[in-house]
Design an enzyme around this catalytic site. Structure first.
Site, PDB file in Angstrom:
ATOM      1  CG  HIS A 133      -2.542  -5.642   1.196  1.00  0.00           C
ATOM      2  ND1 HIS A 133      -2.624  -4.991  -0.024  1.00  0.00           N
ATOM      3  CD2 HIS A 133      -1.222  -5.681   1.507  1.00  0.00           C
ATOM      4  CE1 HIS A 133      -1.403  -4.668  -0.435  1.00  0.00           C
ATOM      5  NE2 HIS A 133      -0.543  -5.073   0.480  1.00  0.00           N
ATOM      6  CD  GLU A 171       5.005  -6.871   4.012  1.00  0.00           C
ATOM      7  OE1 GLU A 171       5.045  -7.832   3.220  1.00  0.00           O
ATOM      8  OE2 GLU A 171       4.534  -5.762   3.705  1.00  0.00           O
ATOM      9  CD  GLU A 215       6.419  -6.737  -0.718  1.00  0.00           C
ATOM     10  OE1 GLU A 215       5.512  -7.211  -0.010  1.00  0.00           O
ATOM     11  OE2 GLU A 215       6.520  -5.535  -0.999  1.00  0.00           O
TER      12      GLU A 215
END
Length: 400
Positions: A230, A260, A356
């Site tokens: 982030h 992503e 992820e």
């Protein structure tokens, strides 16, 4: 001067992300839980639950908002500064409170709940200050924390929600392709990020002409900036051989999706390629084990073992995936559906979850940087459906 504490200001036509029947079904499920728990009225204060049960996504700007649900009523409580917009974007009724007298907000809430009732509230959102005011103005007979109950309901997506999430994932892919086209040595992170964001906003306006447009964003990181998932965008200049992290986040009616990908500028060195390919293998393996009947903890353990066997587990920095729905980077999270060791939730058809895996290799080590691939999966009766379309891996994502 005699001024009202609250009033109704309704004008224009209601425009919502879903059909009225969708909200009626959500409220019906909520009311069944309320009856079971002996709750007379729920006072929701969070952006995610208000949006989930009413369609209205508020902008607080220092003011309190609410959705009050009883056995017969569903009423959003909004500030006068928003005029009739909350009514147009709410399923059900809306009351506007005035600011000429302190705590008119709670007087408006009380007009729906009444006094001396059993009140459901969100223990993970209601502040200590507002909790004290709730007790003062509503004089509840009892209070019940409904945060976990409502989260469980939100984790199970309806067909209408899945259809919206599918379209959102396609928008995220559009941002991904725009970012790929913008990547060149000598370009700043911020310029690449803006290209992806602009492409998504144009696509959202085309696909959702009746929506409100807000909050879509991109995190695009390079080099050392890829070490955290982030990390904000900077003005760092891309250089040949840089590792990149592409992250697109379209926001549509409060619903969050994400794409992503790991990328490299022009070339990838052998040490980095080895780690990248290992993370891709973990990503593909993780997708293969997302099936009904498997718990989040079990999925996590399988991927942990996969990385441990390759001496890479020490580079893992967080869980392997999370739920999707009404959430954002600054509100909401269905924490009961995350791929972590401490989450025992069993996957069921209709849940939507990401895969992820991320490895962060420290600076000064061969292959330094943050590697992450992210796809969105809908859990089906016998496995999962991957609704992310943008390709991953070195064949497609060594760019510029």
């Amino acid at each position: 001067m005699d001024r009202p504490e609250f009033y109704r200001f309704h004008q224009g036509e209601k425009t919502l992300p879903f059909a009225p029947e969708e909200y009626d079904n959500r409220l019906s499920g909520l009311r069944a839980d309320m009856q079971q728990d002996g709750v007379d009225a729920c006072v929701f204060t969070s952006m995610h639950n208000i949006a989930y049960y009413s369609g209205f996504l508020y902008c607080a700007f220092g003011r309190p908002y609410a959705l009050v649900v009883t056995s017969t009523e569903s009423v959003t409580i909004s500030a006068g500064i928003d005029a009739a917009q909350p009514w147009r974007r709410s399923h059900g009724d809306n009351i506007t409170y005035t600011d000429w007298q302190r705590n008119n907000y709670w007087r408006a809430v009380r007009s729906v709940t009444g006094s001396g009732k059993t009140i459901g509230y969100e223990g993970d959102h209601l502040t200590l200050a507002q909790s004290a005011l709730m007790n003062t103005f509503l004089s509840p007979k009892d209070t019940v924390d409904v945060a976990a109950t409502t989260m469980r309901q939100r984790m199970h997506k309806s067909s209408a929600e899945i259809a919206l999430i599918r379209k959102c994932a396609q928008v995220a892919d559009v941002g991904g392709y725009a970012i790929k086209a913008a990547v060149k040595a000598g370009t700043r992170e911020i310029d690449v990020a803006m290209a992806g964001r602009d492409a998504m906003e144009v696509e959202i306006a085309k696909r959702f002409p009746d929506a409100e447009y807000r909050d879509t964003w991109v995190w695009f990181q390079s080099g050392i900036n890829t070490d955290g998932a982030h990390n904000p965008v900077t003005s760092r200049i891309l250089r040949s051989g840089d590792i990149l992290s592409l992250n697109t986040f379209p926001m549509i009616s409060g619903y969050y999706t994400a794409l992503e990908r790991t990328m490299f500028v022009e070339t990838v060195d052998p040490a980095s390629l080895k780690i990248w390919e290992a993370n891709i293998a973990a990503h593909e393996y993780g997708i293969s084990v997302l099936k009904p009947g498997v718990s989040c903890a079990e999925v996590t353990e399988k991927i942990n073992i996969f990385f441990q066997e390759r001496d890479l587990l020490q580079y893992r920095t967080f869980g392997y995936g999370h739920s999707f729905g009404v959430l954002s980077h600054y509100y909401g999270r269905e924490a009961g559906l995350e791929l972590r060791e401490d989450i025992d939730t069993v996957l069921e058809p209709g849940m939507v979850i990401s895969m992820e895996p991320m490895l962060t290799v420290p600076e000064g080590t061969a292959g330094a940087g943050g590697y992450r691939e992210h796809d969105i999966l809908v859990i089906t009766e016998d496995g999962n459906e991957n609704i992310t379309g943008y390709p991953y891996g070195p064949e497609f994502n060594v760019v510029g």
